[in-house]
Enzyme design. Structure first.
Site, PDB file in Angstrom:
ATOM      1  N   SER A   1       0.847  -1.132  -0.010  1.00 42.00           N
ATOM      2  CA  SER A   1       0.094   0.061  -0.027  1.00 42.00           C
ATOM      3  C   SER A   1       0.844   1.206   0.023  1.00 42.00           C
ATOM      4  O   SER A   1       0.207   2.172   0.014  1.00 42.00           O
ATOM      5  CB  SER A   1      -1.128  -0.228   1.091  1.00 42.00           C
ATOM      6  OG  SER A   1      -2.048  -0.889   0.962  1.00 42.00           O
TER       7      SER A   1
ATOM      8  N   LYS B   1       0.044   3.619  -2.736  1.00 41.29           N
ATOM      9  CA  LYS B   1      -1.030   4.625  -2.820  1.00 41.29           C
ATOM     10  C   LYS B   1      -0.404   6.125  -2.515  1.00 41.29           C
ATOM     11  O   LYS B   1      -1.197   7.124  -2.581  1.00 41.29           O
ATOM     12  CB  LYS B   1      -1.878   4.498  -1.542  1.00 41.29           C
ATOM     13  CG  LYS B   1      -2.835   3.064  -1.736  1.00 41.29           C
ATOM     14  CD  LYS B   1      -3.774   2.881  -0.588  1.00 41.29           C
ATOM     15  CE  LYS B   1      -4.500   1.459  -0.748  1.00 41.29           C
ATOM     16  NZ  LYS B   1      -3.924   0.305  -0.267  1.00 41.29           N
TER      17      LYS B   1
ATOM     18  N   SER C   1      -6.395   3.329   4.212  1.00 42.16           N
ATOM     19  CA  SER C   1      -5.599   2.657   3.231  1.00 42.16           C
ATOM     20  C   SER C   1      -6.431   1.795   2.327  1.00 42.16           C
ATOM     21  O   SER C   1      -6.413   0.512   2.085  1.00 42.16           O
ATOM     22  CB  SER C   1      -4.566   1.861   3.773  1.00 42.16           C
ATOM     23  OG  SER C   1      -3.679   1.311   2.618  1.00 42.16           O
TER      24      SER C   1
END
Length: 259
Positions: free
Chosen positions: A48, A51, A108
């Protein structure tokens, strides 16, 4: 500041500790000095941390006026199919750009990261092309993206600690307050930041993004301002979030004593 940081990154690449059996990577920069580095130019699976680039592009669109925080993002069937961590919105439902950004930075949310990608570029695939072009333009020569969320697939998103610092430095032209929230409230629910160190006041963190999949271990990019000096810490490949937190806390306490 950017040129100084890039110079120190270049130094850290030259003097980098060889990867060998150590699966972890660690890079700590304080001001314009590389304080500590291990495997800082080794390619790692982003999970993640992906992101960061997704939101970087969203913030660029906001700054240019192409989109606005009040715009509504429609959740597609593809976006709604993303597994946890997710917000769990049904296909056809809507969320504001403002809330969507917070869903990604704090919780997230994989589904919302994909929905934002589709909102901006029409499809996740087209958005990923933009992510890779942006990476090249930022000098992130060891970074490759295959999706907007960091979820595992046939191919994994990869980068290096040094490239992640380059991305963070580029993001300094935007308002990054959403990366510094300890929690976010949405539709009666409270979502805590996936980085529990945000609540440790002595760390003075004002930016954070975590990541985890089996292939990556537990990752973190964080930054804060300590005694007027900005630090940036990147760690990947930890066996647990507790281990990640312990290592980062220990390094930051050491940095504090040296200041």
């Amino acid at each position: 500041m950017l040129k100084k940081i890039l110079m120190t990154i270049a130094v850290c690449v030259v003097c980098m500790v060889p990867a060998k059996a150590n699966n972890k990577s660690f890079l700590l920069i304080s001001g314009n000095h590389v304080t500590e580095h291990v495997n800082a130019n080794k390619r790692v699976v982003l999970a993640s941390l992906t992101k960061m680039m997704t939101i970087d592009i969203v913030l660029g669109e906001l700054q240019s006026g192409h989109i606005h925080r009040t715009d509504m993002v429609t959740i597609s069937r593809h976006a709604s199919s993303m597994p946890k961590s997710h917000l769990g919105l049904r296909a056809g439902s809507k969320i504001s750009v403002n809330d969507a950004i917070k869903a990604v930075t704090v919780h997230s949310s994989n589904d919302i990261a994909v929905a934002l990608a589709e909102f901006i570029s029409g499809s996740e695939d087209e958005f990923v092309k933009r992510m890779n072009l942006a990476a090249l333009s930022y000098g992130m020569m060891n970074t490759t993206y295959f999706n907007a969320s960091g979820l595992p697939g046939l191919h994994q998103n990869t980068s290096t600690d040094c490239d992640l610092v380059r991305l963070y430095e580029h993001m300094q032209s935007y308002d990054l307050k959403d990366f510094g929230l300890e929690e976010w409230h949405y539709r009666g629910e409270t979502y805590g930041n996936t980085n529990h160190l945000m609540s440790v006041k002595s760390h003075h963190m004002d930016f954070s993004k975590t990541g985890y999949i089996d292939a990556s271990g537990y990752n973190l990019v964080a930054s804060g301002l300590h005694q007027g000096v900005r630090y940036i810490v990147v760690i990947t490949g930890c066996g647990s979030s507790a281990e990640r937190d312990q290592i980062v806390s220990r390094k930051l306490h050491k940095l504090s004593r040296l200041s």
